[in-house]
Design a protein around this motif. Structure first.
Motif, PDB file in Angstrom:
ATOM      1  N   PRO A  96       2.219   4.614   1.126  1.00 33.75           N
ATOM      2  CA  PRO A  96       2.204   5.250   2.445  1.00 33.75           C
ATOM      3  C   PRO A  96       1.735   6.703   2.391  1.00 33.75           C
ATOM      4  O   PRO A  96       2.536   7.639   2.493  1.00 33.75           O
ATOM      5  CB  PRO A  96       3.655   5.139   2.901  1.00 33.75           C
ATOM      6  CG  PRO A  96       4.438   5.148   1.635  1.00 33.75           C
ATOM      7  CD  PRO A  96       3.583   4.444   0.609  1.00 33.75           C
ATOM      8  N   THR A  97       0.429   6.910   2.209  1.00 31.39           N
ATOM      9  CA  THR A  97      -0.113   8.268   2.193  1.00 31.39           C
ATOM     10  C   THR A  97      -0.141   8.848   3.603  1.00 31.39           C
ATOM     11  O   THR A  97      -0.059   8.129   4.599  1.00 31.39           O
ATOM     12  CB  THR A  97      -1.535   8.256   1.624  1.00 31.39           C
ATOM     13  OG1 THR A  97      -2.366   7.463   2.481  1.00 31.39           O
ATOM     14  CG2 THR A  97      -1.558   7.651   0.226  1.00 31.39           C
ATOM     15  N   ARG A 155      -2.896   7.419   5.916  1.00 34.91           N
ATOM     16  CA  ARG A 155      -2.570   6.070   6.378  1.00 34.91           C
ATOM     17  C   ARG A 155      -1.502   6.090   7.458  1.00 34.91           C
ATOM     18  O   ARG A 155      -1.558   5.326   8.432  1.00 34.91           O
ATOM     19  CB  ARG A 155      -2.114   5.212   5.205  1.00 34.91           C
ATOM     20  CG  ARG A 155      -3.258   4.786   4.281  1.00 34.91           C
ATOM     21  CD  ARG A 155      -2.744   4.080   3.056  1.00 34.91           C
ATOM     22  NE  ARG A 155      -3.848   3.666   2.190  1.00 34.91           N
ATOM     23  CZ  ARG A 155      -3.720   3.339   0.911  1.00 34.91           C
ATOM     24  NH1 ARG A 155      -2.506   3.366   0.349  1.00 34.91           N
ATOM     25  NH2 ARG A 155      -4.767   2.974   0.205  1.00 34.91           N
ATOM     26  N   THR A 191      -2.070   4.751  11.189  1.00 40.50           N
ATOM     27  CA  THR A 191      -1.191   3.718  11.742  1.00 40.50           C
ATOM     28  C   THR A 191      -0.565   4.170  13.048  1.00 40.50           C
ATOM     29  O   THR A 191      -0.531   3.435  14.049  1.00 40.50           O
ATOM     30  CB  THR A 191      -0.094   3.366  10.726  1.00 40.50           C
ATOM     31  OG1 THR A 191      -0.690   2.889   9.518  1.00 40.50           O
ATOM     32  CG2 THR A 191       0.829   2.293  11.293  1.00 40.50           C
ATOM     33  N   LEU A 241       0.834  -1.196   0.000  1.00 42.11           N
ATOM     34  CA  LEU A 241       0.000   0.000   0.000  1.00 42.11           C
ATOM     35  C   LEU A 241       0.872   1.251   0.000  1.00 42.11           C
ATOM     36  O   LEU A 241       1.890   1.314   0.684  1.00 42.11           O
ATOM     37  CB  LEU A 241      -0.911   0.011   1.232  1.00 42.11           C
ATOM     38  CG  LEU A 241      -1.938  -1.125   1.329  1.00 42.11           C
ATOM     39  CD1 LEU A 241      -2.708  -1.020   2.647  1.00 42.11           C
ATOM     40  CD2 LEU A 241      -2.897  -1.094   0.151  1.00 42.11           C
TER      41      LEU A 241
END
Length: 526
Positions: free
Chosen positions: A348-349, A352, A356, A346
């Protein structure tokens, strides 16, 4: 028989290997795919912080019930004990001999193996193709898991069992990637140590074998070194098995006792899976589900599917048998590793990354509450406090018994005997009693019954726990002379326990003692 092509398939880019790794040459004798670099810096920081937290809190409150039992059992060396193999009692005795009365020293190995578990989780992630971020995330999940912190705070069988399973799984994952058979004796060594810690570790290997037969890689089962190493591991368990056989297999009888305790105190089968998820922690529960799904369903993770099946199979076995949810915690790390490795694709925006970070921060805040980081008066009886509550008041119990003991006439006091209804009460008297002038305690509860019986010329008896009706089975005179309390006012299992003075044994101890043996936590309820 040569391995099949499917059995020998190894991770590669585009499969389940690390992106960017050199593709493997399919020719015989080719070198396996390389693993990503180890995120040593952040992983070591997480492991060090975890160990520091556990050591800083190790000396708060007091001994846990099992630790008291191990200390007492270690002073009676044997090839086996009723409810566990010999390693933990001997280790506890050795640590206490080196630094008498030090909780921090006693629990230092638990902190050490928990920190090593963080590192091993990162290594497992690396073997699955996880890059630095995935390794760090999986290691972090270990560090903020409530069950890992709780077990890392105590020197008990589950602490070492979880760590040894974690190491075993890492070695198996590495073997699948590299096919280096020299890893198999190391896996057998961890199995041998596990069998000296907890007999239940055999269930992991039994379910693992079934999973390998169902999903492969079956090439592992055709390795002669595997079976030779397994035979060596089993040989180390023979003395303990012979001890169990000579004493009527008390370990087997404990299974039904644990099942009843799980039903009565832990919600039974209905709460097994929810408790497993809560034990993994907030972030850990999400990664556990993602990792299990990846191992069971996705094509890239197919060579490691046997580990997902092993976890599912163990959950099913313990669910049906009424086992404790933390019995499967040793497989959490490989699921976290599979989960973080699967999610690393995925992008890493920023949202996000924030989500996280928030998940891990909340996980850490919730997980740290299982440790004694708060004042003792905050203990309330909620589930998170149960282990802490049973670590409070042991010196007070000994002092309460000493008051009753000193109240006996001098001629009777010299011959008096201490008995307790529960093994942890006897362990507390064994630990704190000598400084108060108390004689050696005895108990018929679980493994303590096997540590020895009273001599036939002892009388009267100061008995802790149970009730008068039960005690009159053994004595003609039963009078209550005290009550167990503690200075902290914590209403734990010992709060309010009666202290009796009994006399007039209904027979010699050599005939009475077998009738005192009981596995249930409260003999008065039998």
């Amino acid at each position: 028989m040569p391995p099949t092509a499917r059995d020998e398939a190894l991770p590669r880019h585009g499969g389940h290997g690390p992106p960017g790794a050199t593709p493997r040459n399919p020719a015989p004798g080719a070198q396996p795919t390389g693993a990503p670099p180890l995120a040593l810096g952040p992983v070591a920081l997480i492991a060090g912080a975890t160990a520091a937290l556990l050591l800083l809190t190790a000396g708060r409150f007091g001994y846990f019930s099992d630790e008291l039992y191990f200390l007492a059992a270690g002073r009676h060396p044997a090839w086996g004990y009723a409810d566990q193999p010999p390693l933990l009692p001997l280790l506890a005795h050795a640590l206490d001999t080196a630094s008498p009365g030090s909780l921090t020293w006693l629990r230092a190995p638990a902190a050490a193996v928990t920190a090593l578990g963080v590192l091993t989780t990162a290594l497992t992630t690396r073997e699955l193709g996880g890059r630095r971020a995935a390794q760090t995330a999986a290691a972090g999940a270990y560090a903020v898991s409530p069950v890992m912190l709780q077990m890392g705070h105590l020197l008990i069988t589950a602490t070492l069992d979880i760590f040894l399973t974690t190491v075993t799984v890492w070695l198996l994952v590495r073997w699948v990637r590299t096919r280096r058979d020299r890893l198999l004796p190391l896996a057998a060594l961890t199995a041998a140590v596990s069998l000296q810690v907890k007999f239940l570790s055999a269930a992991f290997w039994a379910v693992l074998l079934v999973a390998l037969l169902l999903s492969g890689p079956r090439a592992l089962l055709r390795r002669p070194l595997l079976w030779a190493s397994a035979a060596g591991a089993l040989l180390t368990a023979v003395p303990g098995l012979l001890w169990q056989a000579r004493h009527g297999w008390p370990q087997l009888a404990m299974a039904s006792v644990i099942s009843r305790e799980v039903t009565a105190d832990e919600g039974g089968r209905a709460l097994f899976l929810p408790t497993v998820l809560s034990a993994a922690g907030l972030a850990g529960a999400v990664l556990l589900c993602v990792g299990l799904g990846r191992l069971l369903v996705t094509r890239p993770a197919r060579p490691y599917r046997f580990l997902g099946l092993t976890f599912a199979g163990l959950c099913a076995c313990y669910l049906l048998a009424g086992g404790r949810p933390y019995y499967v915690a040793g497989l959490f790390p490989v699921l976290w590793a599979a989960g973080t490795t699967g999610l690393q694709a995925l992008r890493p925006t920023r949202p996000r990354l924030w989500a996280t970070g928030l998940a891990y921060a909340l996980s850490a805040a919730l997980a740290v509450q299982v440790l004694p980081v708060y004042p003792v008066h905050r203990l309330t009886g909620r589930s998170a406090d149960r282990l802490a509550m049973e670590s409070v008041g042991w010196p007070d119990l000994a002092a309460s018994v000493a008051r009753v003991y000193r109240g006996l006439p001098p001629d009777r006091r010299r011959r008096a005997l201490l008995l307790t209804d529960r093994y942890d009460q006897a362990g507390a008297l064994d630990r704190f009693g000598p400084a108060l002038g108390l004689p050696r305690p005895y108990s018929g509860h679980r493994g303590y019954w096997y540590l020895g019986r009273p001599a036939d010329d002892t009388a009267p008896v100061v008995f802790v726990g149970a009730d008068a009706r039960y005690l009159r089975r053994f004595f003609t005179s039963v009078h209550r002379r005290g009550t167990v309390t503690n200075a902290q006012g914590v209403h734990n299992l010992n709060w309010g326990a009666p202290i009796w003075v009994c006399a007039g044994e209904r027979g010699p101890w050599r005939t009475l003692w077998p009738r005192f043996s009981h596995l249930d936590a409260d003999s008065a309820k039998r």
